[in-house]
Motif scaffolding. Structure first.
Motif, mmCIF file in Angstrom:
data_model
loop_
_atom_site.group_PDB
_atom_site.id
_atom_site.type_symbol
_atom_site.label_atom_id
_atom_site.label_comp_id
_atom_site.label_asym_id
_atom_site.label_seq_id
_atom_site.Cartn_x
_atom_site.Cartn_y
_atom_site.Cartn_z
ATOM 1 N N CYS A 108 66.668 38.097 -38.451
ATOM 2 C CA CYS A 108 68.086 37.949 -38.826
ATOM 3 C C CYS A 108 68.866 37.096 -37.834
ATOM 4 O O CYS A 108 70.077 36.982 -37.945
ATOM 5 N N SER B 27 69.748 49.912 -30.421
ATOM 6 C CA SER B 27 69.499 49.967 -31.870
ATOM 7 C C SER B 27 68.332 50.895 -32.185
ATOM 8 O O SER B 27 68.364 51.629 -33.188
ATOM 9 N N THR C 90 74.982 53.671 -42.087
ATOM 10 C CA THR C 90 75.889 52.775 -42.800
ATOM 11 C C THR C 90 76.290 51.651 -41.840
ATOM 12 O O THR C 90 76.055 51.744 -40.625
ATOM 13 N N GLU C 91 76.956 50.627 -42.383
ATOM 14 C CA GLU C 91 77.414 49.543 -41.506
ATOM 15 C C GLU C 91 78.364 50.094 -40.444
ATOM 16 O O GLU C 91 78.291 49.715 -39.270
ATOM 17 N N GLU C 92 79.236 51.013 -40.875
ATOM 18 C CA GLU C 92 80.192 51.580 -39.913
ATOM 19 C C GLU C 92 79.451 52.354 -38.824
ATOM 20 O O GLU C 92 79.797 52.276 -37.642
ATOM 21 N N ILE D 233 76.459 51.802 -37.765
ATOM 22 C CA ILE D 233 75.803 50.837 -36.877
ATOM 23 C C ILE D 233 76.823 50.289 -35.878
ATOM 24 O O ILE D 233 76.572 50.227 -34.676
ATOM 25 N N ARG D 234 77.980 49.911 -36.384
ATOM 26 C CA ARG D 234 79.002 49.347 -35.488
ATOM 27 C C ARG D 234 79.439 50.378 -34.447
ATOM 28 O O ARG D 234 79.638 50.045 -33.274
ATOM 29 N N TYR E 94 78.891 39.872 -33.753
ATOM 30 C CA TYR E 94 78.141 41.082 -34.128
ATOM 31 C C TYR E 94 77.536 41.035 -35.539
ATOM 32 O O TYR E 94 76.749 41.906 -35.897
ATOM 33 N N HIS E 95 77.922 40.057 -36.377
ATOM 34 C CA HIS E 95 77.489 40.112 -37.781
ATOM 35 C C HIS E 95 75.968 40.134 -37.915
ATOM 36 O O HIS E 95 75.414 40.966 -38.636
ATOM 37 N N VAL F 225 74.373 43.385 -36.660
ATOM 38 C CA VAL F 225 74.464 44.474 -37.647
ATOM 39 C C VAL F 225 73.444 44.238 -38.756
ATOM 40 O O VAL F 225 72.742 45.164 -39.184
ATOM 41 N N LYS F 226 73.341 42.984 -39.205
ATOM 42 C CA LYS F 226 72.354 42.675 -40.254
ATOM 43 C C LYS F 226 70.940 42.988 -39.779
ATOM 44 O O LYS F 226 70.105 43.455 -40.553
ATOM 45 N N GLN G 86 70.407 46.670 -40.029
ATOM 46 C CA GLN G 86 70.245 47.031 -41.440
ATOM 47 C C GLN G 86 68.853 46.630 -41.933
ATOM 48 O O GLN G 86 68.201 47.383 -42.662
#
Ligand code: FES
Length: 156
Positions: free
Chosen positions: A94, A110, A121-123, A125-126, A139-140, A143-144, A147
Motif C-alpha cells: 500500500c 500496527s 474500523t478506520e477510526e 486504526i487511527r 496517514y492515508h 491506514v490503508k 486495513q
C-alpha cells in the motif's frame, strides 16, 4: 553497572549497562539494531516502538534494566526466512511510507493493534496509531496498509 539478560529478536543477549541507559539506546548502541529509530527521545513520536513481552512500548520510555528477563522484538526480528511479516508486506503493498523514518514504529504498533483487534474500523486504526507520528504521508496509506493487513488476516 547492572547485568541484564533478555531475548532480542529470538537471540539471548547479556550485557552490563548503566542503570540510566534507555532500552532504545541499548538496542541501537550495544546490539547495533538501528532499525529501531529515535525521533524525539521524549515518548511523543513512536518511532522507537518495539514489542516487550508481546506488547508495543516506546523504547525511549523504558530503561534497559526494566527489560531484564523480557522478550523484545524489533522491526529487525519480524521477517523470517527472507519473507516479510504480513504487516511489513501490507505497508509495502500500500506504499504506507514516504521517507520511512516512522515506518518501523508504525509497523510494530500496527501489529500490536491487529493482535488486539484483528478487524479494526478506520477510526480504531487511527486511534490505535495516534501515538505514532508521520510527517510525510497524511496517514492515508498507513491506514490503508493496516486495513489491507487486516483483510489478509495478518497478526502476531
Ligand atoms: Fe521514542 Fe519518539 S523516540 S517516542
Amino acid at each position: 553497572m547492572t547485568r541484564i539478560t533478555m531475548t532480542v529478536d529470538g537471540a539471548q543477549v547479556s550485557d552490563d549497562v548503566e542503570p540510566r541507559m534507555l532500552l532504545v539506546q541499548y538496542l541501537r548502541e550495544k546490539l547495533g539494531k538501528t532499525g529501531t529509530v529515535i525521533g524525539c527521545d521524549t515518548s511523543n513520536c513512536g518511532a522507537c516502538t518495539v514489542h516487550l513481552d508481546g506488547r508495543s512500548v516506546k523504547s525511549c520510555n523504558v530503561l534497559a534494566v526494566q527489560a531484564d528477563g523480557a522478550e523484545v522484538t524489533t522491526i529487525e526480528g519480524l521477517a523470517t526466512d527472507g519473507q516479510l511479516h504480513p504487516v511489513q508486506e501490507a505497508f509495502r503493498e500500500c506504499h504506507g511510507l514516504q521517507c520511512g523514518f516512522c515506518t518501523p514504529g508504525m509497523i510494530m504498533q500496527s501489529i500490536d493493534l491487529l493482535n488486539e483487534n484483528p478487524h479494526p474500523t478506520e477510526e480504531e486504526i487511527r486511534l490505535g496509531l495516534e501515538g505514532n507520528l508521520c510527517r510525510c504521508t497524511g496517514y492515508h496509506n498507513i491506514v490503508k496498509a493496516v486495513q489491507y493487513a487486516a483483510r489478509e488476516g495478518a497478526s502476531s
